[in-house]
Design an enzyme around this catalytic site. Structure first.
Site, PDB file in Angstrom:
ATOM      1  N   THR A 176      -3.812   8.209  -6.903  1.00 27.89           N
ATOM      2  CA  THR A 176      -4.411   9.537  -6.722  1.00 27.89           C
ATOM      3  C   THR A 176      -3.344  10.527  -7.139  1.00 27.89           C
ATOM      4  O   THR A 176      -2.176  10.158  -7.211  1.00 27.89           O
ATOM      5  CB  THR A 176      -4.781   9.749  -5.227  1.00 27.89           C
ATOM      6  OG1 THR A 176      -5.970   9.009  -4.932  1.00 27.89           O
ATOM      7  CG2 THR A 176      -5.053  11.190  -4.872  1.00 27.89           C
ATOM      8  N   GLY A 228      -4.129   6.832  -0.555  1.00 30.53           N
ATOM      9  CA  GLY A 228      -4.227   5.576   0.186  1.00 30.53           C
ATOM     10  C   GLY A 228      -5.682   5.237   0.388  1.00 30.53           C
ATOM     11  O   GLY A 228      -6.567   5.929  -0.134  1.00 30.53           O
TER      12      GLY A 228
END
Ligand code: ASP
Length: 321
Positions: A176, A228
């Site tokens: 990300t 995550g």
């Protein structure tokens, strides 16, 4: 002027050190440095934290080295569904897009949603159409695909068939990008953009576009961008949780972020990390994986980037594109 601050991440799904050539590491670190430079130029020019985080994230979306925009992960159907959000801590205005398929820079579309004020989140084809109507670049989905993501999907499918998905490395699975900033007027902002995780179910939306989970900003407290396994970031409302610990318990930014990453999320055995900035300009970047692409600028304007434990100070030569 009050202290300005900027921190970025390129995901906690960092490749094992040996998986990349030294040239590839250098290129990824150089793109982190360019992202910092883009955000820092906004802040030092007197611009807003909101503009700074958008500028920083756009650079990482355009880079093939991170799981957002160009280089985003592929879902189970071999397609890209992109999530992004941006939040202005001074007004609590926020914008997000989820499961978008054609927006070249999802964070720009998230910003346009924020500016329109009519919704906080637009999803799927409606997000793509909104971006097009807003005059943003819309691309063929193949623009997002890289060789590495195709290989990662093939590996994850093989693992799924063999029942070994849980053994996949963080790099195979996810990544990300995100940025947090504090501007000279003391305003905070956060932005996050992702392709989600490799081989994710079609239509799955992660934490990045969920305000309070993967993205959160509130003036006077902190701004947070997470990376995550998004399902757990949503359940724990991670961004809001960090802010709440600071606001209600009086914890420092570092203590609050460490508690959430290293204690609250620990029982699940998932990869997790975040970058956050507090109203006093302090920054933190905890992670529980082998590495997390990250970068920050100190109050004196010194740039630092890192993937694993070693931290590199950015010199002009280092950051050459
Ligand atoms: N948080 C992202 C998601 O779950 C993935 C990641 O950061 O690795 O969509």
């Amino acid at each position: 002027m009050r202290p300005i601050a900027l921190a970025i991440h390129g995901g906690c799904g960092v490749m094992a050190k040996l998986d990349l050539s030294e040239d590839e590491w250098m290129a990824a670190r150089a793109d982190l440095a360019r992202s910092l430079q883009a955000g820092w130029a906004v802040l030092t020019g007197g611009g807003s934290a909101l503009d700074a985080v958008e500028a920083a994230v756009v650079v990482m979306e355009d880079s093939p080295h991170f799981n957002a925009g160009h280089g985003a992960a592929l879902n189970a159907a071999g397609e890209h569904e992109l999530d992004a959000a941006i939040m202005d801590g001074s007004t609590l205005a926020a914008g997000a897009v989820a499961a978008a398929r054609r927006i070249r820079n999802p964070v720009k579309a998230a910003r346009a949603v924020l500016e329109s004020g009519e919704a906080v989140m637009l999803a799927g084809g409606a997000a793509d159409a909104f971006a097009r109507e807003s005059g943003l670049a819309v691309v063929d989905p193949s623009y997002f695909t890289t060789e590495r993501r195709l290989e990662a999907l093939a590996r994850m499918k093989a693992r799924a068939a063999a029942g070994t998905t849980r053994l996949a490395s963080e790099a195979e699975k996810r990544g990300t990008v995100g940025a947090v900033a504090c501007d000279g007027a003391g305003r905070l902002a956060a932005a996050t953009s992702t392709g989600g995780y490799t081989n994710k179910p079609v239509g799955r939306v992660g934490d990045s576009p969920i305000i309070g989970a993967g993205t959160y900003a509130r003036d006077g407290i902190c701004a947070v961008s997470g990376t995550g396994k998004g399902e757990y970031f949503i359940r724990h409302a991670v961004g809001h949780e960090v802010a709440s610990r600071m606001a209600y318990l009086g914890e420092s930014l570092t203590a609050a972020a460490a508690k959430v990453i290293h204690e609250d999320l620990a029982p699940y055995g998932i990869g997790a990390g975040l970058v956050a900035v507090a109203a006093d300009g302090s920054v933190t970047a905890p992670y529980n994986t082998d590495g997390m692409f990250r970068g920050w600028v100190t109050a004196e304007g010194r740039f630092h980037v890192a993937s694993h434990a070693e931290v590199f100070e950015v010199t002009e030569e280092f950051a050459r594109p």
